[in-house]
Enzyme design. Structure first.
Site, PDB file in Angstrom:
ATOM      1  N   THR A  11      51.769  18.438  53.410  1.00  0.00           N
ATOM      2  CA  THR A  11      51.068  19.798  52.369  1.00  0.00           C
ATOM      3  C   THR A  11      51.930  21.044  52.857  1.00  0.00           C
ATOM      4  OG1 THR A  11      49.631  20.069  54.194  1.00  0.00           O
ATOM      5  CG2 THR A  11      48.865  18.943  52.307  1.00  0.00           C
ATOM      6  N   VAL A  14      57.943  22.338  54.658  1.00  0.00           N
ATOM      7  CA  VAL A  14      59.038  21.221  54.573  1.00  0.00           C
ATOM      8  C   VAL A  14      58.505  19.741  54.271  1.00  0.00           C
ATOM      9  CG1 VAL A  14      60.377  20.040  56.367  1.00  0.00           C
ATOM     10  CG2 VAL A  14      59.908  22.493  56.731  1.00  0.00           C
ATOM     11  N   ARG A  39      41.669  17.917  57.027  1.00  0.00           N
ATOM     12  CA  ARG A  39      41.614  18.778  56.227  1.00  0.00           C
ATOM     13  C   ARG A  39      41.886  18.670  54.756  1.00  0.00           C
ATOM     14  NH1 ARG A  39      43.755  22.595  58.954  1.00  0.00           N
ATOM     15  NH2 ARG A  39      45.626  22.840  57.642  1.00  0.00           N
ATOM     16  N   SER A  40      43.361  17.968  54.624  1.00  0.00           N
ATOM     17  CA  SER A  40      43.743  17.768  53.415  1.00  0.00           C
ATOM     18  C   SER A  40      43.439  16.377  52.738  1.00  0.00           C
ATOM     19  CB  SER A  40      45.323  18.066  53.529  1.00  0.00           C
ATOM     20  OG  SER A  40      45.529  19.374  54.221  1.00  0.00           O
ATOM     21  N   CYS A 134      66.802  24.646  62.151  1.00  0.00           N
ATOM     22  CA  CYS A 134      67.403  25.211  61.011  1.00  0.00           C
ATOM     23  C   CYS A 134      68.503  26.134  61.180  1.00  0.00           C
ATOM     24  CB  CYS A 134      66.343  25.693  59.749  1.00  0.00           C
ATOM     25  SG  CYS A 134      65.401  27.021  60.763  1.00  0.00           S
ATOM     26  N   GLN A 161      66.899  35.712  59.631  1.00  0.00           N
ATOM     27  CA  GLN A 161      66.179  34.393  58.996  1.00  0.00           C
ATOM     28  C   GLN A 161      65.067  34.476  58.142  1.00  0.00           C
ATOM     29  OE1 GLN A 161      67.248  32.358  63.624  1.00  0.00           O
ATOM     30  NE2 GLN A 161      65.445  31.705  62.392  1.00  0.00           N
ATOM     31  N   GLY A 165      61.041  29.907  57.394  1.00  0.00           N
ATOM     32  CA  GLY A 165      61.193  29.530  58.767  1.00  0.00           C
ATOM     33  C   GLY A 165      59.770  29.354  59.625  1.00  0.00           C
ATOM     34  N   ARG A 240      64.249  38.303  62.179  1.00  0.00           N
ATOM     35  CA  ARG A 240      63.483  37.583  61.013  1.00  0.00           C
ATOM     36  C   ARG A 240      63.629  38.687  60.136  1.00  0.00           C
ATOM     37  NH1 ARG A 240      61.855  32.779  60.400  1.00  0.00           N
ATOM     38  NH2 ARG A 240      60.478  32.734  61.997  1.00  0.00           N
ATOM     39  N   HIS A 247      68.446  31.294  55.260  1.00  0.00           N
ATOM     40  CA  HIS A 247      69.015  31.999  56.487  1.00  0.00           C
ATOM     41  C   HIS A 247      70.457  32.541  56.357  1.00  0.00           C
ATOM     42  CE1 HIS A 247      65.536  30.631  58.572  1.00  0.00           C
ATOM     43  NE2 HIS A 247      65.872  29.903  59.319  1.00  0.00           N
ATOM     44  N   GLN A 322      67.117  27.340  54.369  1.00  0.00           N
ATOM     45  CA  GLN A 322      66.360  27.088  55.535  1.00  0.00           C
ATOM     46  C   GLN A 322      65.509  25.862  55.523  1.00  0.00           C
ATOM     47  OE1 GLN A 322      62.868  27.342  56.055  1.00  0.00           O
ATOM     48  NE2 GLN A 322      62.904  26.244  58.193  1.00  0.00           N
TER      49      GLN A 322
HETATM   50  C1  2RA Z   1      62.491  29.957  62.011  1.00  0.00           C
HETATM   51  N1  2RA Z   1      63.814  28.082  63.036  1.00  0.00           N
HETATM   52  O1  2RA Z   1      63.148  29.932  61.314  1.00  0.00           O
HETATM   53  C2  2RA Z   1      62.333  28.215  62.882  1.00  0.00           C
HETATM   54  C3  2RA Z   1      61.794  27.158  62.139  1.00  0.00           C
HETATM   55  N2  2RA Z   1      61.840  26.168  62.172  1.00  0.00           N
HETATM   56  O2  2RA Z   1      61.304  30.626  62.399  1.00  0.00           O
END
Ligand code: 2RA
Length: 339
Positions: A11, A14, A39-40, A134, A161, A165, A240, A247, A322
Site C-alpha cells: 500500500t 514504493v 490494517r490493510s 535512492c 531530495q 523519499g 529535502r 531527486h 526516487q
Molecule cells: C529519502 N532516501 O529520500 C530516503 C528514502 N528512502 O528520504
C-alpha cells in the site's frame, strides 16, 4: 512458468510502484501475493485485470514464495526478511536494514551485478539482497561509469531530495501545505516539523554525533561497499526540497587519472540507465519533472572542475525518479537478474 512473487508493503508509495514496474516490464510471475499490515488486510484492488485481496503479513505468507519485494520499513524487514529467507524465499529489500551486512549483496544492476552472481532462483535456498538508498542509486548510476574509467578519489554530493523519499504522506502534505500557504492559511506540519512548501531544509533523517545525518552517511558507506573501495573519500549534504518524486544531485568528482568533459560526456551517453541532457546553448539540463515516472537517470552540467589541475576534476548534475529507479525499478531489475 515464472516465479511466485510477494510484494511486502504493497500500500506504500514504493509498494504501488513495484506493481507499476512489474506490469510495465511484463515481469513473468506465475502468481503474486499482496502483503501489508493487518490494517490493510482484506482490501481488494485490480491489478493486471485481476482482482487481488491484500493479505496480512505473517511468517506463513512466504510459504511457496520464490521472490519477495520488501518496502515496508526497516523493522518489518528485520522481522520478516530472515523468516522469508528461512522459508526459501529470495528477498529483495528496499529498507536499510541489511545494506551494510557483509553477507548481503548491495546491488545496482547497471553498476555491480557481479555482487549477486551467487544467487539464483532454484538454488534450493533463500537469500537476501539489499536495494541501496535512492540517493545513492541515482548518484552512482551516473558516477560509476566515470569512476570505472578514471578512478574517483573523492566525491562531493549535494542532494535536493523529493517528498516521495519520505513516503506518500509527505507528498500529500507538500500538496496540502502549498494550497494552504497560497490561501494565506498556516501550513499543516504533521510529517515534517516545519513548513515544506516554498521552503527547503536539511534532510529529516536523524543527525549523528559526527554532524552528518543518516542519509548522508548512507551515501558514504553504500558507495564504498558498491564500489568495493573503502578508501574513496566521500562527503554529502542531503537536503529535502519541495519537489514531488524525483531527486536531484550535484556531484563533484576528483579522479586519479585525467578525464576531460567531452570524454566524460561520451561515456555517459553510452552508460546503461543514463540519458544525457546537457544543452548549454538553451540552458536545458536535467530537472525532476522531466525524469519523473521514467526509468533513466538524467545527467547534465558536465564540465571540468576548474578548481582542479588539468582534467582531474569534473562536476555533473543528475536527476532521477526516487520511487522508480531510486527504489522499485532497481529492486525489480535485481529480481529480473534472478530469472
Ligand atoms: C529519502 N532516501 O529520500 C530516503 C528514502 N528512502 O528520504
Amino acid at each position: 512458468n515464472g516465479p511466485s512473487v510477494a510484494v511486502v508493503g504493497v500500500t506504500g508509495a514504493v509498494g504501488q510502484e513495484f506493481l507499476s514496474v512489474l506490469s510495465d516490464r511484463n515481469f513473468p510471475y506465475r502468481s503474486i501475493k499482496m502483503l501489508a499490515s493487518k490494517r490493510s488486510a482484506g482490501r481488494r484492488f485490480t491489478f493486471e485485470e485481476k482482482e487481488h485481496v491484500i493479505e496480512e503479513l505473517t511468517p506463513e505468507s512466504f510459504d511457496g514464495v520464490d521472490i519477495a519485494l520488501f518496502s515496508a520499513g526497516g523493522s518489518i524487514s528485520r522481522e520478516f526478511g530472515p523468516i522469508a529467507v528461512e522459508r526459501g524465499t529470495i528477498v529483495v529489500d528496499n529498507s536499510s536494514a541489511f545494506r551494510m551486512d557483509e553477507n548481503v549483496p548491495l546491488v545496482i544492476p547497471e553498476v555491480n551485478p557481479e555482487a549477486m552472481d551467487h544467487i539464483k532462483l532454484g538454488m534450493g535456498k533463500g537469500a537476501l539482497i539489499a536495494n541501496p538508498n535512492c540517493s545513492t542509486i541515482i548518484c552512482l548510476v551516473a558516477a560509476t561509469p566515470l569512476h570505472r574509467r578514471a578512478k574517483v578519489l573523492r566525491m562531493v554530493v549535494s542532494t535536493y531530495q523529493a517528498a516521495s523519499g519520505a513516503g506518500a504522506a509527505a507528498m500529500e502534505e507538500l500538496e496540502l501545505q502549498t494550497r494552504e500557504v497560497l490561501e494565506g492559511r498556516s501550513p499543516t506540519c504533521k510529517i515534517f516539523n516545519q513548513q515544506y512548501a516554498f521552503n527547503l531544509f536539511s534532510h529529516n533523517a536523524s543527525v549523528l554525533s559526527n554532524g552528518y545525518n543518516e542519509e548522508e552517511m548512507k551515501m558514504v558507506k553504500e558507495t564504498r561497499k558498491i564500489w568495493n573501495d573503502k578508501d574513496v573519500k566521500i562527503t554529502a549534504t542531503c537536503i529535502r526540497v519541495p519537489v514531488m518524486r524525483a531527486h536531484a544531485e550535484s556531484v563533484n568528482l576528483q579522479f586519479e587519472k585525467p578525464l576531460d568533459e567531452d570524454t566524460a560526456r561520451d561515456i555517459l551517453k553510452n552508460a546503461p540507465g543514463v540519458v544525457v541532457i546537457d544543452d548549454r546553448a538553451s540552458n536545458h539540463f536535467p530537472t525532476p519533472l522531466e525524469v519523473s515516472n521514467k526509468d533513466d537517470v538524467a545527467v547534465g552540467r558536465i564540465r571540468r572542475d576548474l578548481s582542479q589541475d588539468g582534467n582531474l576534476g569534473l562536476d555533473i548534475f543528475v536527476c532521477g525518479d526516487q520511487v522508480r529507479k531510486g527504489a522499485a525499478l532497481n529492486a525489480i531489475q535485481i529480481a529480473e537478474m534472478l530469472l
